[in-house]
Design a protein around this motif. Structure first.
Motif, PDB file in Angstrom:
ATOM      1  N   PRO A 189     -19.996  23.486  94.554  1.00 32.28           N
ATOM      2  CA  PRO A 189     -21.323  23.617  93.756  1.00 32.28           C
ATOM      3  C   PRO A 189     -21.793  22.186  93.474  1.00 32.28           C
ATOM      4  O   PRO A 189     -22.997  21.837  93.530  1.00 32.28           O
ATOM      5  N   THR A 190     -20.724  21.408  92.935  1.00 30.12           N
ATOM      6  CA  THR A 190     -21.149  19.869  92.496  1.00 30.12           C
ATOM      7  C   THR A 190     -21.523  19.203  93.655  1.00 30.12           C
ATOM      8  O   THR A 190     -22.638  18.432  93.546  1.00 30.12           O
TER       9      THR A 190
ATOM     10  N   GLN B  78     -24.062   9.441  93.446  1.00 32.54           N
ATOM     11  CA  GLN B  78     -23.462  10.154  94.649  1.00 32.54           C
ATOM     12  C   GLN B  78     -22.081  10.040  94.957  1.00 32.54           C
ATOM     13  O   GLN B  78     -21.287  10.637  95.341  1.00 32.54           O
ATOM     14  N   TRP B  79     -21.888   8.664  95.118  1.00 34.27           N
ATOM     15  CA  TRP B  79     -20.351   8.097  95.214  1.00 34.27           C
ATOM     16  C   TRP B  79     -19.551   8.329  94.368  1.00 34.27           C
ATOM     17  O   TRP B  79     -18.288   9.019  94.725  1.00 34.27           O
ATOM     18  N   LEU B  80     -19.907   8.557  93.033  1.00 30.65           N
ATOM     19  CA  LEU B  80     -18.822   9.311  92.046  1.00 30.65           C
ATOM     20  C   LEU B  80     -18.531  10.813  92.330  1.00 30.65           C
ATOM     21  O   LEU B  80     -17.466  11.036  92.044  1.00 30.65           O
ATOM     22  N   VAL B  81     -19.659  11.581  92.680  1.00 26.95           N
ATOM     23  CA  VAL B  81     -19.509  12.787  92.926  1.00 26.95           C
ATOM     24  C   VAL B  81     -18.798  12.865  94.189  1.00 26.95           C
ATOM     25  O   VAL B  81     -17.723  13.809  94.294  1.00 26.95           O
ATOM     26  N   LEU B  82     -18.784  12.103  94.976  1.00 23.60           N
ATOM     27  CA  LEU B  82     -17.840  12.236  96.444  1.00 23.60           C
ATOM     28  C   LEU B  82     -16.541  12.103  96.004  1.00 23.60           C
ATOM     29  O   LEU B  82     -15.667  12.585  96.362  1.00 23.60           O
ATOM     30  N   ILE B  83     -16.014  10.907  95.367  1.00 25.87           N
ATOM     31  CA  ILE B  83     -15.183  10.583  95.006  1.00 25.87           C
ATOM     32  C   ILE B  83     -14.189  11.542  94.082  1.00 25.87           C
ATOM     33  O   ILE B  83     -13.263  11.858  94.480  1.00 25.87           O
TER      34      ILE B  83
ATOM     35  N   THR C  46     -10.272  17.971  95.529  1.00 27.35           N
ATOM     36  CA  THR C  46      -9.986  18.865  96.874  1.00 27.35           C
ATOM     37  C   THR C  46      -8.432  18.270  97.090  1.00 27.35           C
ATOM     38  O   THR C  46      -7.656  19.289  97.433  1.00 27.35           O
ATOM     39  N   GLY C  47      -8.111  17.216  96.972  1.00 26.28           N
ATOM     40  CA  GLY C  47      -6.604  16.890  96.846  1.00 26.28           C
ATOM     41  C   GLY C  47      -5.757  17.704  95.759  1.00 26.28           C
ATOM     42  O   GLY C  47      -4.676  18.162  96.292  1.00 26.28           O
ATOM     43  N   MET C  48      -6.261  17.978  94.768  1.00 26.55           N
ATOM     44  CA  MET C  48      -5.594  18.770  93.775  1.00 26.55           C
ATOM     45  C   MET C  48      -5.537  20.224  94.192  1.00 26.55           C
ATOM     46  O   MET C  48      -4.385  20.850  93.879  1.00 26.55           O
TER      47      MET C  48
END
Length: 75
Positions: free
Chosen positions: A42-43, A15-20, A26-28
């Motif tokens: 969706p992810t 979950q931390w990997l998905v959040l990062i 989002t920045g891109m």
């Protein structure tokens, strides 16, 4: 146990990997690369569920806007 440790231990490593990854994508998307935001929603929904992903994604989008405004006003 302090508050920081409690927050970190609340989510799994995946979950931390998905959040990062969501923060990076989002920045891109905020930088002008179209289509990356379609991957984030969706992810996050699959990894965290509908309600929690909304609660995590809205502050992420808010902070992305804050940094974008700060960077735009600097130039």
């Amino acid at each position: 146990m302090n508050l920081f440790q409690a927050i970190i231990e609340q989510y799994s490593f995946q979950q931390w990997l998905v959040l990062i990854m969501a923060a990076y994508l989002t920045g891109m998307a905020k930088a002008g690369l179209k289509g990356f935001s379609m991957l984030v929603v969706p992810t996050m929904a699959v990894a965290f569920g509908g309600r929690l992903s909304t609660g995590l994604l809205l502050p992420l989008l808010f902070m992305a806007d804050v940094f974008a405004v700060y960077h735009f006003n600097r130039h």
